[in-house]
Design a protein around this motif. Structure first.
Motif, PDB file in Angstrom:
ATOM      1  N   ILE A  37       0.839  -1.191   0.000  1.00 25.53           N
ATOM      2  CA  ILE A  37       0.000   0.000   0.000  1.00 25.53           C
ATOM      3  C   ILE A  37       0.879   1.248   0.000  1.00 25.53           C
ATOM      4  O   ILE A  37       1.974   1.257   0.558  1.00 25.53           O
ATOM      5  N   ARG A  38       0.387   2.282  -0.677  1.00 29.35           N
ATOM      6  CA  ARG A  38       0.987   3.604  -0.552  1.00 29.35           C
ATOM      7  C   ARG A  38       0.369   4.232   0.688  1.00 29.35           C
ATOM      8  O   ARG A  38      -0.842   4.405   0.777  1.00 29.35           O
ATOM      9  N   VAL A  39       1.195   4.525   1.668  1.00 32.96           N
ATOM     10  CA  VAL A  39       0.687   4.964   2.972  1.00 32.96           C
ATOM     11  C   VAL A  39       0.116   6.377   2.891  1.00 32.96           C
ATOM     12  O   VAL A  39       0.774   7.303   2.393  1.00 32.96           O
ATOM     13  N   CYS A  40      -1.101   6.518   3.378  1.00 34.52           N
ATOM     14  CA  CYS A  40      -1.723   7.829   3.534  1.00 34.52           C
ATOM     15  C   CYS A  40      -1.425   8.371   4.927  1.00 34.52           C
ATOM     16  O   CYS A  40      -0.970   9.506   5.080  1.00 34.52           O
ATOM     17  N   ALA A  41      -1.674   7.541   5.939  1.00 29.19           N
ATOM     18  CA  ALA A  41      -1.480   7.988   7.315  1.00 29.19           C
ATOM     19  C   ALA A  41      -1.187   6.801   8.227  1.00 29.19           C
ATOM     20  O   ALA A  41      -1.557   5.658   7.931  1.00 29.19           O
ATOM     21  N   ALA A  42      -0.523   7.094   9.321  1.00 24.66           N
ATOM     22  CA  ALA A  42      -0.253   6.111  10.373  1.00 24.66           C
ATOM     23  C   ALA A  42      -0.897   6.603  11.663  1.00 24.66           C
ATOM     24  O   ALA A  42      -0.800   7.785  11.997  1.00 24.66           O
ATOM     25  N   GLY A  43      -1.567   5.722  12.373  1.00 24.41           N
ATOM     26  CA  GLY A  43      -2.152   6.093  13.647  1.00 24.41           C
ATOM     27  C   GLY A  43      -1.148   5.928  14.765  1.00 24.41           C
ATOM     28  O   GLY A  43      -0.435   4.919  14.823  1.00 24.41           O
ATOM     29  N   PHE A  44      -1.061   6.908  15.672  1.00 25.34           N
ATOM     30  CA  PHE A  44      -0.168   6.785  16.829  1.00 25.34           C
ATOM     31  C   PHE A  44      -0.860   6.003  17.932  1.00 25.34           C
ATOM     32  O   PHE A  44      -2.034   6.223  18.225  1.00 25.34           O
ATOM     33  N   GLY A  66       4.799   1.826  13.863  1.00 20.65           N
ATOM     34  CA  GLY A  66       3.497   2.154  13.285  1.00 20.65           C
ATOM     35  C   GLY A  66       2.658   0.927  13.038  1.00 20.65           C
ATOM     36  O   GLY A  66       2.850   0.235  12.043  1.00 20.65           O
ATOM     37  N   CYS A  67       1.714   0.665  13.946  1.00 18.33           N
ATOM     38  CA  CYS A  67       0.807  -0.488  13.810  1.00 18.33           C
ATOM     39  C   CYS A  67      -0.365  -0.150  12.900  1.00 18.33           C
ATOM     40  O   CYS A  67      -0.687  -0.903  11.977  1.00 18.33           O
ATOM     41  N   ASP A  68      -1.007   0.981  13.155  1.00 21.01           N
ATOM     42  CA  ASP A  68      -2.200   1.371  12.408  1.00 21.01           C
ATOM     43  C   ASP A  68      -1.831   2.111  11.134  1.00 21.01           C
ATOM     44  O   ASP A  68      -0.972   3.009  11.143  1.00 21.01           O
ATOM     45  N   VAL A  69      -2.509   1.774  10.048  1.00 21.58           N
ATOM     46  CA  VAL A  69      -2.198   2.379   8.760  1.00 21.58           C
ATOM     47  C   VAL A  69      -3.448   2.523   7.912  1.00 21.58           C
ATOM     48  O   VAL A  69      -4.404   1.750   8.052  1.00 21.58           O
ATOM     49  N   SER A  70      -3.436   3.514   7.046  1.00 23.59           N
ATOM     50  CA  SER A  70      -4.426   3.615   5.974  1.00 23.59           C
ATOM     51  C   SER A  70      -3.682   3.998   4.704  1.00 23.59           C
ATOM     52  O   SER A  70      -2.629   4.634   4.759  1.00 23.59           O
ATOM     53  N   GLY A  71      -4.229   3.577   3.563  1.00 21.07           N
ATOM     54  CA  GLY A  71      -3.549   3.888   2.321  1.00 21.07           C
ATOM     55  C   GLY A  71      -4.244   3.274   1.126  1.00 21.07           C
ATOM     56  O   GLY A  71      -5.365   2.767   1.225  1.00 21.07           O
ATOM     57  N   GLU A  72      -3.545   3.295  -0.006  1.00 16.71           N
ATOM     58  CA  GLU A  72      -4.083   2.786  -1.268  1.00 16.71           C
ATOM     59  C   GLU A  72      -3.271   1.583  -1.729  1.00 16.71           C
ATOM     60  O   GLU A  72      -2.036   1.628  -1.734  1.00 16.71           O
ATOM     61  N   VAL A  73      -3.961   0.518  -2.103  1.00 15.76           N
ATOM     62  CA  VAL A  73      -3.289  -0.679  -2.598  1.00 15.76           C
ATOM     63  C   VAL A  73      -2.646  -0.370  -3.949  1.00 15.76           C
ATOM     64  O   VAL A  73      -3.312   0.109  -4.871  1.00 15.76           O
ATOM     65  N   VAL A  89      -7.675   1.259   1.866  1.00 14.80           N
ATOM     66  CA  VAL A  89      -7.738   0.253   2.930  1.00 14.80           C
ATOM     67  C   VAL A  89      -7.240   0.808   4.259  1.00 14.80           C
ATOM     68  O   VAL A  89      -6.588   1.851   4.310  1.00 14.80           O
ATOM     69  N   TYR A  90      -7.563   0.080   5.320  1.00 10.76           N
ATOM     70  CA  TYR A  90      -7.050   0.409   6.646  1.00 10.76           C
ATOM     71  C   TYR A  90      -6.862  -0.872   7.437  1.00 10.76           C
ATOM     72  O   TYR A  90      -7.440  -1.910   7.120  1.00 10.76           O
ATOM     73  N   GLY A  91      -6.030  -0.803   8.475  1.00  8.92           N
ATOM     74  CA  GLY A  91      -5.809  -1.981   9.298  1.00  8.92           C
ATOM     75  C   GLY A  91      -4.721  -1.761  10.328  1.00  8.92           C
ATOM     76  O   GLY A  91      -3.950  -0.794  10.255  1.00  8.92           O
ATOM     77  N   CYS A  92      -4.672  -2.650  11.294  1.00  8.23           N
ATOM     78  CA  CYS A  92      -3.545  -2.718  12.240  1.00  8.23           C
ATOM     79  C   CYS A  92      -2.634  -3.792  11.672  1.00  8.23           C
ATOM     80  O   CYS A  92      -2.838  -4.976  11.919  1.00  8.23           O
ATOM     81  N   THR A 122     -12.613  10.405   6.116  1.00 10.37           N
ATOM     82  CA  THR A 122     -11.438  10.497   5.259  1.00 10.37           C
ATOM     83  C   THR A 122     -10.533   9.290   5.491  1.00 10.37           C
ATOM     84  O   THR A 122     -10.566   8.652   6.545  1.00 10.37           O
ATOM     85  N   LEU A 123      -9.702   9.014   4.486  1.00 11.26           N
ATOM     86  CA  LEU A 123      -8.765   7.894   4.604  1.00 11.26           C
ATOM     87  C   LEU A 123      -7.779   8.143   5.732  1.00 11.26           C
ATOM     88  O   LEU A 123      -7.382   7.204   6.439  1.00 11.26           O
ATOM     89  N   ALA A 124      -7.390   9.390   5.936  1.00  7.09           N
ATOM     90  CA  ALA A 124      -6.477   9.716   7.035  1.00  7.09           C
ATOM     91  C   ALA A 124      -7.113   9.401   8.384  1.00  7.09           C
ATOM     92  O   ALA A 124      -6.476   8.815   9.271  1.00  7.09           O
ATOM     93  N   GLN A 125      -8.379   9.769   8.560  1.00  5.47           N
ATOM     94  CA  GLN A 125      -9.059   9.512   9.830  1.00  5.47           C
ATOM     95  C   GLN A 125      -9.228   8.019  10.086  1.00  5.47           C
ATOM     96  O   GLN A 125      -9.247   7.570  11.236  1.00  5.47           O
ATOM     97  N   ALA A 126      -9.303   7.237   9.026  1.00  3.41           N
ATOM     98  CA  ALA A 126      -9.446   5.781   9.184  1.00  3.41           C
ATOM     99  C   ALA A 126      -8.238   5.165   9.884  1.00  3.41           C
ATOM    100  O   ALA A 126      -8.352   4.122  10.535  1.00  3.41           O
ATOM    101  N   ALA A 127      -7.076   5.807   9.786  1.00  5.95           N
ATOM    102  CA  ALA A 127      -5.859   5.271  10.411  1.00  5.95           C
ATOM    103  C   ALA A 127      -5.919   5.304  11.937  1.00  5.95           C
ATOM    104  O   ALA A 127      -5.114   4.650  12.608  1.00  5.95           O
ATOM    105  N   ALA A 128      -6.858   6.047  12.497  1.00  3.47           N
ATOM    106  CA  ALA A 128      -6.972   6.133  13.952  1.00  3.47           C
ATOM    107  C   ALA A 128      -7.790   4.996  14.551  1.00  3.47           C
ATOM    108  O   ALA A 128      -7.830   4.823  15.765  1.00  3.47           O
ATOM    109  N   ILE A 129      -8.418   4.189  13.703  1.00  4.48           N
ATOM    110  CA  ILE A 129      -9.422   3.240  14.186  1.00  4.48           C
ATOM    111  C   ILE A 129      -8.896   1.855  14.577  1.00  4.48           C
ATOM    112  O   ILE A 129      -9.253   1.337  15.649  1.00  4.48           O
ATOM    113  N   PRO A 130      -8.082   1.182  13.755  1.00  7.80           N
ATOM    114  CA  PRO A 130      -7.925  -0.276  13.883  1.00  7.80           C
ATOM    115  C   PRO A 130      -7.510  -0.815  15.250  1.00  7.80           C
ATOM    116  O   PRO A 130      -8.223  -1.659  15.815  1.00  7.80           O
TER     117      PRO A 130
END
Length: 326
Positions: A37-44, A66-73, A89-92, A122-130
């Protein structure tokens, strides 16, 4: 197998936040069951600081946190059916041994750990979830609360606590919760939670609770055991301590310790995480679950974010937007 160099923030040796350095790492082509994936954001997450400091000895070989990530495959390995190039996509999906890390411009991920991201945020906000949402999901799965039972969440206003509350309420469970300030207690009550300060938790029930989730450990877990009714189930996400289990014995309690990163470390149970995130995306897009907003910072601010957390100054959930191109 072809490899390419990508930008990343990495740790050459564990220590203070100063050990975080910007550089390059080698990224291999995706193997069977993997995607890039091309990383959009990482969740702290707080675990990032523990790995960086060497307190949790599970740093991956590349030294990328960086466990949490969002980005484009952008690439798909063999055997991956539920994701395709171009999917958001997003995930831990990493940050620990045997996995890449999200503090990079690109990341190789096990596809089972990922799901298509919600479109309502937003895809960036999705990185805060997993990580926090999956932890809450795993804990609730262990507790298995019924609609005629009372669930107590110790720390219901925290990251995991908020998700446990949202998931339980969406399932029709009666939720009680504690918080550390009167303002946060007020916020919980506005969300339909029967809430009190941690110190006043005994006021929430005279007979105790059938299911209790502790999101802190330490004194909070000790109080959770006290608030549990006879034959109750108690789950904690932090069992690293020495505890007096007198209450657990006297009430014949069942105690569950939840460590949601275990599937990343062992390879067992990864598909459950991706399946849960896929279902969660559908519920978020349907408006059934509201997502707490995270504060957006730049990935180049990562060392300052670690410092702020360790000094107690980080008050909100943070996502770091990849800014390697700037």
């Amino acid at each position: 197998m072809t490899a390419k160099s990508v930008s990343a923030w990495s740790v050459k040796q564990t220590g203070t936040p100063d050990v975080l350095e910007k550089g390059t790492i080698e990224l291999a082509e995706p193997q069977s069951g993997e995607v890039i994936i091309r990383v959009c954001a990482a969740g702290f997450n707080p675990i990032d600081t523990k790995i960086r400091a060497g307190l949790a000895p599970i740093l991956n070989d590349a030294g990328v946190l960086g466990c949490d990530v969002s980005g484009e495959v952008i690439a798909v390995g063999e055997g991956v059916a539920h994701l395709a190039v171009g999917d958001s996509v997003y995930g831990c999906a990493g940050g620990v041994k045997g996995n890449g890390g999200a503090l990079a411009s690109e990341m190789v991920c096990n596809a089972d750990l990922l799901a298509k991201a919600p479109t309502a945020i937003t895809l960036a906000q999705a990185a805060a979830i997993p990580l926090v949402a999956i932890t809450a999901f795993e804990a609730l799965k262990r507790l298995a609360p019924e609609t005629d039972e009372k669930l107590l969440v110790m720390g219901a206003s925290g990251g995991v606590g908020q998700w446990a509350t949202r998931l339980a309420k969406e399932a029709g469970i009666s939720v009680y919760g504690t918080a550390g300030s009167t303002e946060r207690v007020k916020q919980l009550k506005q969300q339909g939670v029967n809430a009190s300060l941690h110190a006043d938790v005994a006021e929430l029930s005279e007979t105790g609770f059938e299911k209790v989730l502790d999101t802190f450990g330490g004194d909070s877990l000790q109080k959770a055991l006290e608030m549990a009714a006879p034959y109750a189930k108690v789950a904690t996400i932090n069992a690293r301590n020495t505890y007096d289990l007198t209450q657990a014995h006297a009430k014949s309690l069942t105690l569950h310790a939840v460590f949601m990163l275990l599937p990343l470390l062992t390879g067992k149970g990864r598909e459950t995480h991706g399946e849960f995130l896929a279902e969660l995306s559908q519920k978020i897009d349907a408006g059934l679950i509201q997502v707490p907003e995270a504060e957006e910072k730049r990935m180049s601010d990562v060392a300052d974010i670690h410092r702020a957390y360790e000094s107690g100054e980080l008050k909100n959930k943070v996502v770091m937007i990849a800014d390697f191109e700037e």
